[in-house]
Design an enzyme around this catalytic site. Structure first.
Site, PDB file in Angstrom:
ATOM      1  N   CYS A 119      -0.987  -4.640   3.740  1.00 61.23           N
ATOM      2  CA  CYS A 119      -0.897  -3.638   4.631  1.00 61.23           C
ATOM      3  C   CYS A 119       0.337  -2.786   4.035  1.00 61.23           C
ATOM      4  CB  CYS A 119      -0.851  -3.735   6.047  1.00 61.23           C
ATOM      5  SG  CYS A 119      -1.089  -2.176   7.001  1.00 61.23           S
ATOM      6  N   HIS A 120       1.478  -2.640   4.972  1.00 58.16           N
ATOM      7  CA  HIS A 120       2.608  -2.070   4.421  1.00 58.16           C
ATOM      8  C   HIS A 120       3.645  -2.809   3.777  1.00 58.16           C
ATOM      9  CE1 HIS A 120       1.028   1.108   7.085  1.00 58.16           C
ATOM     10  NE2 HIS A 120       1.768   2.103   6.551  1.00 58.16           N
ATOM     11  N   GLY A 121       3.177  -3.987   3.642  1.00 55.55           N
ATOM     12  CA  GLY A 121       4.083  -5.008   2.832  1.00 55.55           C
ATOM     13  C   GLY A 121       4.341  -4.642   1.481  1.00 55.55           C
ATOM     14  N   ALA A 122       3.375  -3.737   0.918  1.00 60.57           N
ATOM     15  CA  ALA A 122       3.420  -3.050  -0.319  1.00 60.57           C
ATOM     16  C   ALA A 122       4.678  -2.231  -0.698  1.00 60.57           C
ATOM     17  CB  ALA A 122       2.103  -2.428  -0.830  1.00 60.57           C
ATOM     18  N   GLN A 123       5.228  -1.934   0.343  1.00 56.88           N
ATOM     19  CA  GLN A 123       6.583  -1.038   0.629  1.00 56.88           C
ATOM     20  C   GLN A 123       7.701  -1.690   0.067  1.00 56.88           C
ATOM     21  OE1 GLN A 123       6.445   0.583   4.667  1.00 56.88           O
ATOM     22  NE2 GLN A 123       5.938   2.496   3.676  1.00 56.88           N
TER      23      GLN A 123
END
Length: 199
Positions: A119-123
């Site tokens: 999910c937002h771990g890519a940030q």
């Protein structure tokens, strides 16, 4: 199977399922998982948030649990860990401002240790500049972050995962079965299925 030492970096309002499920599942198969948060110690908690998909243009957000950390951030030596897990939610948005967190993520990428981000771990991956030329997935709103960091955003169903070398990524928590299964393969973890016999 050789048990692995796995580091999980979380923060307040980490996505509830994306934190709780891998934390428990990876321990269930015999690995050690240390969950840490910048500026917090073992025994302290982070607040989680439940993100759901209810027909709106983006996810809804509801209060989750108080998730207890089992390691102290300032005592972590990343060289002692075999792999990294980065859950999503709102936590990656602010913990990416912490230079120690960035250096930790860089260590795992530069030493080619397994990294699982969802999910937002890519940030956090983008902020650490470790996805140049890598194929990865994330929550669709993170597509620009991946692109600007030189990664290749892969659009896949919400319950699928992408593997590129040591990196395992997925769009959101519905992908847990696939994401965790692929991560276990990268870790070298094998699970045997035996037929039960009745007497």
């Amino acid at each position: 199977m050789t048990a692995k030492q796995i580091l999980m970096i979380v923060g307040d309002f980490v996505e509830d399922y994306e934190c709780m499920v891998p934390f428990q599942a990876l321990q269930m198969v015999g690995h050690t998982v240390h969950a840490v948060c910048p500026n917090k110690k073992a025994g302290e908690t982070v607040r989680t948030a439940v993100h759901d998909f209810e027909g709106d243009q983006t996810y809804s957000e509801k209060p989750g649990h108080n998730f207890k950390l089992n390691a102290t951030f300032d005592q972590i030596n990343v060289k002692n860990y075999d792999a990294l897990v980065i859950p999503g939610g709102r936590a990656p948005e602010y913990i990416r401002l912490n230079q120690q967190v960035i250096e930790m993520v860089k260590h795992f990428a530069q030493t080619d240790k397994p990294i699982a981000a969802i999910c937002h771990g890519a940030q956090l991956l983008a902020a650490a500049n470790v996805i140049q030329g890598k194929r990865c997935s994330a929550y669709p709103a993170c597509h620009p972050d991946i692109k600007m960091a030189g990664g290749e955003y892969v659009e896949i169903p919400v319950d699928e995962a992408v593997v590129d070398g040591n990196l395992v990524t997925a769009p959101a928590w519905p992908a847990h079965p696939r994401w965790l299964a692929e991560f276990l393969k990268v870790l070298g973890t094998t699970i045997e299925h035996r037929e039960l016999t009745t007497v």
